[in-house]
Enzyme design. Sequence first.
Site, PDB file in Angstrom:
ATOM      1  CB  THR A  11      -0.963   0.036   1.207  1.00  0.00           C
ATOM      2  OG1 THR A  11      -0.207   0.227   2.414  1.00  0.00           O
ATOM      3  CG2 THR A  11      -1.803  -1.228   1.323  1.00  0.00           C
ATOM      4  N   GLY A  12       0.345   2.313  -0.555  1.00  0.00           N
ATOM      5  CA  GLY A  12       1.132   3.552  -0.647  1.00  0.00           C
ATOM      6  C   GLY A  12       2.238   3.420  -1.678  1.00  0.00           C
ATOM      7  CB  ALA A  13       2.625   1.138  -4.535  1.00  0.00           C
ATOM      8  CB  SER A  14       0.970   6.379  -5.784  1.00  0.00           C
ATOM      9  OG  SER A  14       0.647   6.997  -4.548  1.00  0.00           O
ATOM     10  CB  SER A  15       4.430   9.146  -3.742  1.00  0.00           C
ATOM     11  OG  SER A  15       4.095   9.330  -2.395  1.00  0.00           O
ATOM     12  N   GLY A  16       7.010   8.118  -2.660  1.00  0.00           N
ATOM     13  CA  GLY A  16       7.861   8.031  -1.474  1.00  0.00           C
ATOM     14  C   GLY A  16       8.408   6.643  -1.183  1.00  0.00           C
ATOM     15  CB  SER A 143       6.930   6.970  12.209  1.00  0.00           C
ATOM     16  OG  SER A 143       7.692   8.120  12.494  1.00  0.00           O
ATOM     17  CE1 TYR A 156       2.502   9.737  10.313  1.00  0.00           C
ATOM     18  CE2 TYR A 156       4.269  10.585  11.708  1.00  0.00           C
ATOM     19  CZ  TYR A 156       3.846   9.807  10.647  1.00  0.00           C
ATOM     20  OH  TYR A 156       4.764   9.080   9.923  1.00  0.00           O
TER      21      TYR A 156
HETATM   22  N1  LIG Z   1       8.401  10.791   5.234  1.00  0.00           N
HETATM   23  C1  LIG Z   1       8.810  10.596   6.492  1.00  0.00           C
HETATM   24  O1  LIG Z   1       9.581  11.392   7.054  1.00  0.00           O
HETATM   25  C2  LIG Z   1       8.326   9.380   7.258  1.00  0.00           C
HETATM   26  C3  LIG Z   1       8.980   9.075   8.461  1.00  0.00           C
HETATM   27  C4  LIG Z   1       8.576   7.959   9.190  1.00  0.00           C
HETATM   28  C5  LIG Z   1       7.557   7.163   8.717  1.00  0.00           C
HETATM   29  N2  LIG Z   1       6.937   7.470   7.548  1.00  0.00           N
HETATM   30  C6  LIG Z   1       5.842   6.599   7.111  1.00  0.00           C
HETATM   31  O2  LIG Z   1       6.181   6.022   5.869  1.00  0.00           O
HETATM   32  C7  LIG Z   1       4.975   5.690   5.160  1.00  0.00           C
HETATM   33  C8  LIG Z   1       5.088   6.201   3.738  1.00  0.00           C
HETATM   34  O3  LIG Z   1       5.134   7.627   3.782  1.00  0.00           O
HETATM   35  P1  LIG Z   1       5.923   8.505   2.714  1.00  0.00           P
HETATM   36  O4  LIG Z   1       6.871   9.349   3.455  1.00  0.00           O
HETATM   37  O5  LIG Z   1       6.404   7.659   1.602  1.00  0.00           O
HETATM   38  O6  LIG Z   1       4.730   9.464   2.259  1.00  0.00           O
HETATM   39  P2  LIG Z   1       4.127   9.815   0.824  1.00  0.00           P
HETATM   40  O7  LIG Z   1       5.203  10.009  -0.188  1.00  0.00           O
HETATM   41  O8  LIG Z   1       3.196  10.941   1.092  1.00  0.00           O
HETATM   42  O9  LIG Z   1       3.320   8.497   0.448  1.00  0.00           O
HETATM   43  C9  LIG Z   1       2.155   8.130   1.125  1.00  0.00           C
HETATM   44  C10 LIG Z   1       1.493   7.018   0.336  1.00  0.00           C
HETATM   45  O10 LIG Z   1       0.285   6.650   1.016  1.00  0.00           O
HETATM   46  C11 LIG Z   1      -0.770   6.642   0.075  1.00  0.00           C
HETATM   47  N3  LIG Z   1      -2.034   7.009   0.723  1.00  0.00           N
HETATM   48  C12 LIG Z   1      -2.267   8.081   1.515  1.00  0.00           C
HETATM   49  N4  LIG Z   1      -3.562   8.121   1.871  1.00  0.00           N
HETATM   50  C13 LIG Z   1      -4.156   7.045   1.290  1.00  0.00           C
HETATM   51  C14 LIG Z   1      -5.488   6.552   1.267  1.00  0.00           C
HETATM   52  N5  LIG Z   1      -6.490   7.170   1.911  1.00  0.00           N
HETATM   53  N6  LIG Z   1      -5.745   5.429   0.566  1.00  0.00           N
HETATM   54  C15 LIG Z   1      -4.747   4.787  -0.104  1.00  0.00           C
HETATM   55  N7  LIG Z   1      -3.477   5.219  -0.108  1.00  0.00           N
HETATM   56  C16 LIG Z   1      -3.185   6.328   0.565  1.00  0.00           C
HETATM   57  C17 LIG Z   1      -0.377   7.670  -0.970  1.00  0.00           C
HETATM   58  O11 LIG Z   1      -0.987   7.366  -2.222  1.00  0.00           O
HETATM   59  P3  LIG Z   1      -2.162   8.211  -2.924  1.00  0.00           P
HETATM   60  O12 LIG Z   1      -2.042   9.636  -2.453  1.00  0.00           O
HETATM   61  O13 LIG Z   1      -1.914   8.017  -4.385  1.00  0.00           O
HETATM   62  O14 LIG Z   1      -3.395   7.541  -2.442  1.00  0.00           O
HETATM   63  C18 LIG Z   1       1.121   7.440  -1.060  1.00  0.00           C
HETATM   64  O15 LIG Z   1       1.410   6.402  -1.972  1.00  0.00           O
HETATM   65  C19 LIG Z   1       3.841   6.313   5.950  1.00  0.00           C
HETATM   66  O16 LIG Z   1       3.192   5.333   6.737  1.00  0.00           O
HETATM   67  C20 LIG Z   1       4.541   7.311   6.851  1.00  0.00           C
HETATM   68  O17 LIG Z   1       3.816   7.572   8.027  1.00  0.00           O
HETATM   69  C21 LIG Z   1       7.298   8.548   6.807  1.00  0.00           C
END
Ligand SMILES: NC(=O)c1ccc[n+]([C@@H]2O[C@H](COP(=O)([O-])OP(=O)(O)OC[C@H]3O[C@@H](n4cnc5c(N)ncnc54)[C@H](OP(=O)(O)O)[C@@H]3O)[C@@H](O)[C@H]2O)c1
Length: 268
Positions: A11-16, A143, A156
């Site tokens: 899940t969340g495969a579209s970014s990051g 996280s 969060y």
């Molecule tokens: N970035 C950081 O600093 C950080 C640090 C610690 C942990 N994390 C964790 O790492 C994970 C990935 O985050 P990221 O940093 O890669 O963020 P991101 O680039 O914003 O990616 C988030 C992903 O979640 C998907 N998503 C969000 N809401 C959704 C929904 N309602 N239904 C389906 N998909 C949904 C988004 O896809 P769509 O928008 O296309 O639906 C996107 O693919 C998260 O759990 C985040 O809490 C991030």
Amino acid sequence: MDFRGRWVLLTGASSGLGLEMARVLAREHGANILAVARREERLVALREELTSKHGVQVVPLVADLARPGEPKRLFEAAVAGREVHGAILNAGVTFYGRALEQSPEDFQAMLATNVSSLVELSRHFASHLSAHRTPGGLMLVSSMAGFSPLPYQTAYAATKAFVISYGRGLAYELRDAGVSVTVFAPGGIATEMLEVSGLSRKFKAGDLGIMPADTCARLAVDAFARRRELYVPGLLNRFLALAMKVLPQGFLISRSAALYAGGLKPGP
Ligand SMILES: NC(=O)c1ccc[n+]([C@@H]2O[C@H](COP(=O)([O-])OP(=O)(O)OC[C@H]3O[C@@H](n4cnc5c(N)ncnc54)[C@H](OP(=O)(O)O)[C@@H]3O)[C@@H](O)[C@H]2O)c1
């Protein structure tokens, strides 16, 4: 775990982090990917990229995990005619700001995305993963924000604390079934999340402690394949995680509040 030629849902495969984990799984492990997110065009682009470069199969599954009924629909679509060997529940959203400024609707969407859908998908996949000759695994993306209360990302951090606690408890319960549950708890990662939430007013790619998404993804997939129970990527993060265990919580809260307050928008 050996992912070669097997299906992994992400899940969340579209970014990051999710996008980079899909790339690592295809390139380095030869895995077929069930790619989940709301933005279909990005999932289709990912399919084109991974099938042409690595010859793996990729199925885009569009789902909004904040909506009731979606986790069950997603699970049924994922396992229709296939054995899924791994499920990485990585989708997540944050809110950066004063807790009382987050709208109730935004909070509910966060709770559903970060917590409720993750629990529901874990339940569905746990029995599916245990039914095979070689039981598979789950990875829940939390996280370091889940290790201690974090002012200005208050809700969060609470959702991520839930994920750590839930994942570790579930790992124990699923031991006898042979299904591993990995909790992955990264520190800051250079992804869209920083811009979308406004955290980029304080933290940027290249800053100390902000890990490139591809580096973080490689460490995540490795921890998942090795069936680690809790994994914090990076030496600096592991040092901080250790410090968070021994320092008084009041001190940690006030230090992190001072750090995060630096990027807040002016109050009302
Ligand atoms: N970035 C950081 O600093 C950080 C640090 C610690 C942990 N994390 C964790 O790492 C994970 C990935 O985050 P990221 O940093 O890669 O963020 P991101 O680039 O914003 O990616 C988030 C992903 O979640 C998907 N998503 C969000 N809401 C959704 C929904 N309602 N239904 C389906 N998909 C949904 C988004 O896809 P769509 O928008 O296309 O639906 C996107 O693919 C998260 O759990 C985040 O809490 C991030």
